[in-house]
Design a protein around this motif. Structure first.
Motif, short mmCIF file in Angstrom:
data_model
loop_
_atom_site.label_atom_id
_atom_site.label_comp_id
_atom_site.label_asym_id
_atom_site.label_seq_id
_atom_site.Cartn_x
_atom_site.Cartn_y
_atom_site.Cartn_z
N MET A 49 42.25 38.80 28.94
CA MET A 49 42.10 39.53 30.19
C MET A 49 42.68 38.68 31.32
SD MET A 49 38.74 41.34 31.78
CE MET A 49 38.63 42.46 30.41
N ALA A 50 43.26 39.34 32.31
CA ALA A 50 43.89 38.67 33.44
C ALA A 50 42.86 37.93 34.27
CB ALA A 50 44.61 39.70 34.30
N PRO A 51 43.29 36.88 34.98
CA PRO A 51 42.36 36.18 35.87
C PRO A 51 41.83 37.14 36.94
CG PRO A 51 44.62 35.36 36.13
CD PRO A 51 44.63 36.36 35.03
N PHE A 52 40.66 36.83 37.47
CA PHE A 52 40.04 37.75 38.41
C PHE A 52 40.24 37.36 39.85
CE2 PHE A 52 38.03 38.93 34.48
CZ PHE A 52 38.24 40.29 34.54
N PHE A 53 41.08 36.37 40.11
CA PHE A 53 41.53 36.11 41.48
C PHE A 53 43.04 36.12 41.45
CE2 PHE A 53 43.22 33.39 44.75
CZ PHE A 53 42.72 34.03 45.87
N ARG A 54 43.64 36.86 42.34
CA ARG A 54 45.09 36.98 42.35
C ARG A 54 45.61 36.76 43.75
NH1 ARG A 54 45.71 42.32 38.71
NH2 ARG A 54 44.23 41.68 37.16
N ARG A 55 46.89 36.44 43.86
CA ARG A 55 47.49 36.28 45.17
C ARG A 55 48.93 36.77 45.13
NH1 ARG A 55 49.09 31.42 48.98
NH2 ARG A 55 48.96 32.58 50.89
N MET A 56 49.28 37.63 46.06
CA MET A 56 50.65 38.06 46.33
C MET A 56 51.34 38.78 45.17
SD MET A 56 51.02 37.19 49.43
CE MET A 56 52.76 37.48 49.63
N SER A 57 50.61 39.56 44.39
CA SER A 57 51.27 40.23 43.28
C SER A 57 51.30 41.75 43.43
CB SER A 57 50.56 39.87 41.97
OG SER A 57 49.23 40.37 41.98
N GLU A 58 50.80 42.29 44.55
CA GLU A 58 50.72 43.73 44.74
C GLU A 58 49.96 44.39 43.59
OE1 GLU A 58 51.34 45.52 47.44
OE2 GLU A 58 51.96 43.69 48.42
N MET A 59 48.67 44.30 43.66
CA MET A 59 47.78 44.81 42.64
C MET A 59 47.99 46.30 42.40
SD MET A 59 43.60 44.97 42.62
CE MET A 59 43.35 43.23 42.68
N ASP A 60 48.04 46.68 41.16
CA ASP A 60 47.97 48.08 40.76
C ASP A 60 46.50 48.32 40.43
OD1 ASP A 60 47.75 50.42 39.17
OD2 ASP A 60 49.83 50.23 38.52
N ILE A 61 45.81 48.98 41.33
CA ILE A 61 44.35 49.13 41.20
C ILE A 61 43.98 49.83 39.90
CG2 ILE A 61 42.32 50.25 42.21
CD1 ILE A 61 43.66 49.67 44.97
N SER A 62 44.66 50.93 39.58
CA SER A 62 44.34 51.66 38.35
C SER A 62 44.57 50.80 37.11
CB SER A 62 45.18 52.94 38.25
OG SER A 62 44.84 53.82 39.29
N ALA A 63 45.66 50.05 37.10
CA ALA A 63 45.94 49.17 35.95
C ALA A 63 44.90 48.06 35.84
CB ALA A 63 47.35 48.59 36.06
N THR A 64 44.48 47.53 36.98
CA THR A 64 43.48 46.46 36.97
C THR A 64 42.15 46.98 36.43
OG1 THR A 64 44.56 45.38 38.84
CG2 THR A 64 42.28 44.75 38.39
N ILE A 65 41.74 48.15 36.85
CA ILE A 65 40.49 48.74 36.35
C ILE A 65 40.63 49.06 34.86
CG2 ILE A 65 38.92 50.71 36.51
CD1 ILE A 65 39.51 50.66 39.57
N ALA A 66 41.78 49.59 34.46
CA ALA A 66 42.01 49.87 33.03
C ALA A 66 41.90 48.60 32.20
CB ALA A 66 43.37 50.54 32.84
N GLU A 67 42.41 47.50 32.73
CA GLU A 67 42.31 46.21 32.03
C GLU A 67 40.86 45.78 31.91
OE1 GLU A 67 43.56 42.79 30.02
OE2 GLU A 67 44.75 44.54 30.55
N MET A 68 40.08 45.96 32.97
CA MET A 68 38.66 45.61 32.93
C MET A 68 37.93 46.43 31.86
SD MET A 68 37.91 45.42 37.03
CE MET A 68 36.16 45.13 36.92
N LYS A 69 38.31 47.69 31.73
CA LYS A 69 37.64 48.59 30.78
C LYS A 69 37.91 48.23 29.33
CE LYS A 69 37.21 52.67 33.67
NZ LYS A 69 37.57 54.10 33.82
N LYS A 70 38.94 47.42 29.06
CA LYS A 70 39.23 46.99 27.69
C LYS A 70 38.16 46.06 27.15
CE LYS A 70 44.24 47.39 28.07
NZ LYS A 70 45.52 46.65 28.05
N ASP A 71 37.43 45.41 28.03
CA ASP A 71 36.35 44.51 27.60
C ASP A 71 35.23 45.37 27.03
OD1 ASP A 71 34.19 42.79 27.35
OD2 ASP A 71 34.55 41.81 29.28
N PRO A 72 34.82 45.13 25.77
CA PRO A 72 33.77 45.95 25.16
C PRO A 72 32.46 45.94 25.96
CG PRO A 72 34.81 44.54 23.52
CD PRO A 72 35.35 44.13 24.85
N ALA A 73 32.21 44.91 26.72
CA ALA A 73 30.97 44.83 27.50
C ALA A 73 31.02 45.70 28.76
CB ALA A 73 30.68 43.38 27.87
N PHE A 74 32.19 46.18 29.12
CA PHE A 74 32.32 46.98 30.34
C PHE A 74 31.40 48.20 30.29
CE2 PHE A 74 34.10 50.31 32.98
CZ PHE A 74 34.44 49.66 34.15
N ALA A 75 31.49 48.99 29.24
CA ALA A 75 30.72 50.24 29.14
C ALA A 75 29.21 49.98 29.15
CB ALA A 75 31.12 51.02 27.90
#
Length: 130
Positions: free
Chosen positions: A1-27
């Motif tokens: 999973m990607a680091p949870f602090f980012r700088r200057m990368s123009e976050m794709d919010i939907s993609a970031t949330i989708a990445e978070m949801k891949k963690d089995p503990a998310f649900a």
């Protein structure tokens, strides 16, 4: 999973949330995700004068400290922050915050406190007015 602090990368919010949801503990841990997308205003908060640019500096160590502290709050599963610095123009993105947690009674105040702390403790701005 990607680091949870980012700088200057123009976050794709939907993609970031989708990445978070891949963690089995998310649900098991998340019932709400709140997002803040702060942008440059074209006017000054103090006197409503036209702002053509702003100069922004972000204290990355302080932002990471605040992020970690927020993640320790009751019911909070993950906090993602992307902070932008440098010279920015009206409409440019400055700050993305994502707070994922169990219930709104925990997530809403966590996002509000996170936003207030990052803005007051870790980001400085100098407006360049017309």
């Amino acid at each position: 999973m990607a680091p949870f602090f980012r700088r200057m990368s123009e976050m794709d919010i939907s993609a970031t949330i989708a990445e978070m949801k891949k963690d089995p503990a998310f649900a098991e841990n998340v019932g709400m995700v709140l997002v803040h997308n702060g942008t440059v205003r074209g006017w000054s908060r103090g006197d409503r004068a036209t702002v053509t640019k702003i100069e922004v500096a972000a204290d990355l160590e302080k932002i990471e400290q605040i992020r970690q502290e927020t993640e320790q709050l009751e019911g909070i599963y993950k906090v993602v922050i992307e902070a932008h610095g440098g010279i920015k123009e009206p409409g440019d993105d400055l700050l993305f915050l994502i707070v994922a947690g169990d219930i709104r009674e925990n997530v809403k105040p966590a996002l509000a406190t996170l936003l207030d702390r990052v803005k007051s403790e870790a980001i400085t701005k100098k407006e360049i007015k017309a």
